[in-house]
Design a protein around this motif. Structure first.
Motif, PDB file in Angstrom:
ATOM      1  N   UNK A  29      34.799 -25.391  11.216  1.00  0.00           N
ATOM      2  CA  UNK A  29      35.277 -26.585  10.717  1.00  0.00           C
ATOM      3  C   UNK A  29      36.504 -26.512  10.443  1.00  0.00           C
ATOM      4  N   UNK A  30      36.853 -27.923  10.216  1.00  0.00           N
ATOM      5  CA  UNK A  30      38.401 -28.010   9.810  1.00  0.00           C
ATOM      6  C   UNK A  30      38.798 -27.328   8.501  1.00  0.00           C
ATOM      7  N   UNK A  31      37.780 -27.221   7.537  1.00  0.00           N
ATOM      8  CA  UNK A  31      38.241 -26.224   6.367  1.00  0.00           C
ATOM      9  C   UNK A  31      38.518 -24.887   6.886  1.00  0.00           C
ATOM     10  N   UNK A  32      37.725 -24.051   7.497  1.00  0.00           N
ATOM     11  CA  UNK A  32      38.057 -22.722   7.967  1.00  0.00           C
ATOM     12  C   UNK A  32      39.239 -22.693   8.956  1.00  0.00           C
ATOM     13  N   UNK A  33      39.660 -23.861   9.552  1.00  0.00           N
ATOM     14  CA  UNK A  33      40.958 -24.065  10.252  1.00  0.00           C
ATOM     15  C   UNK A  33      42.031 -23.867   9.414  1.00  0.00           C
ATOM     16  N   UNK A  34      41.833 -24.866   8.363  1.00  0.00           N
ATOM     17  CA  UNK A  34      43.186 -24.795   7.227  1.00  0.00           C
ATOM     18  C   UNK A  34      43.283 -23.672   6.346  1.00  0.00           C
ATOM     19  N   UNK A  35      42.170 -22.943   6.107  1.00  0.00           N
ATOM     20  CA  UNK A  35      42.125 -21.819   5.281  1.00  0.00           C
ATOM     21  C   UNK A  35      42.797 -20.743   6.066  1.00  0.00           C
ATOM     22  N   UNK A  36      42.458 -20.562   7.380  1.00  0.00           N
ATOM     23  CA  UNK A  36      43.007 -19.362   8.019  1.00  0.00           C
ATOM     24  C   UNK A  36      44.513 -19.704   8.418  1.00  0.00           C
ATOM     25  N   UNK A  37      44.921 -21.059   8.458  1.00  0.00           N
ATOM     26  CA  UNK A  37      46.445 -21.455   8.594  1.00  0.00           C
ATOM     27  C   UNK A  37      47.150 -20.931   7.133  1.00  0.00           C
TER      28      UNK A  37
END
Length: 188
Positions: A29-37
């Motif tokens: 998801x977009x949430x996982x992508x931003x948290x990873x970043x």
């Protein structure tokens, strides 16, 4: 170009399985992508900070001074004290220093080492503080002024000139009646 494929992938952040529409999708998801970043950015900042600290530590340990003459700053770093403390030691005469210009003072390393080779430190014996006399045996400053008929300034000058001790009890100052009586009898 739209893709109709569905590939089973595992999210690189949360580790959950998901169905991706491309073969290069990394996050569910977009949430996982931003948290990873954000995690990567934080780890990068920490890594840069640790490299900076390691570099500073290496520079300070490497800069252990072995020169024959030291600047005041180098002497302070060597003794792990402040520059002002070194200047105070120089002014007290415990270290000899050479002042080339107002901004350049050098200290011989040998003199600095000799200052540190002092006889064993003797712990001073603390004496018990003398107790103040009871206020009934004393005049307050205003009572002393009235008794001697002096102004405040004249009384303080008299006490200072004759080394008459003053005692403090709370916010008041006292003088022994016997000390002032001796003085007032001398003047009569």
């Amino acid at each position: 170009m739209s893709s109709n494929i569905k590939v089973k992938r595992i999210c690189e952040f949360c580790g959950d399985a998901f169905m991706a529409k491309t073969t290069v999708t990394r996050f569910c998801s977009h949430t996982c992508n931003s948290r990873y970043g954000k995690r990567k950015a934080r780890e990068l900042k920490i890594e840069v900070s640790e490299k900076q600290v390691a570099g500073t530590m290496a520079a300070t340990t490497k800069s252990t001074v072995v020169a024959e003459f030291l600047t005041v700053k180098e002497a302070a770093r060597l003794l792990t004290t402040s520059v002002r403390s070194i200047y105070n030691i120089i002014q007290s005469g415990r270290i000899k220093a050479i002042r080339f210009t107002p901004r350049k003072t050098l200290i011989k390393r040998v003199d600095l080492d000799q200052m540190l080779v002092l006889p064993e430190f003797q712990v001073p014996v603390l004496r018990a503080r003398k107790k103040n006399p009871h206020p009934k045996f004393c005049y307050s400053m205003s009572e002393a002024q009235e008794a001697l008929n002096f102004s405040e300034k004249a009384l303080w000058d008299l006490l200072k000139r004759n080394n008459i001790p003053k005692y403090r009890e709370g916010k008041y100052r006292y003088v022994l009646k016997s000390d002032l009586n001796k003085f007032s009898n001398q003047n009569d």
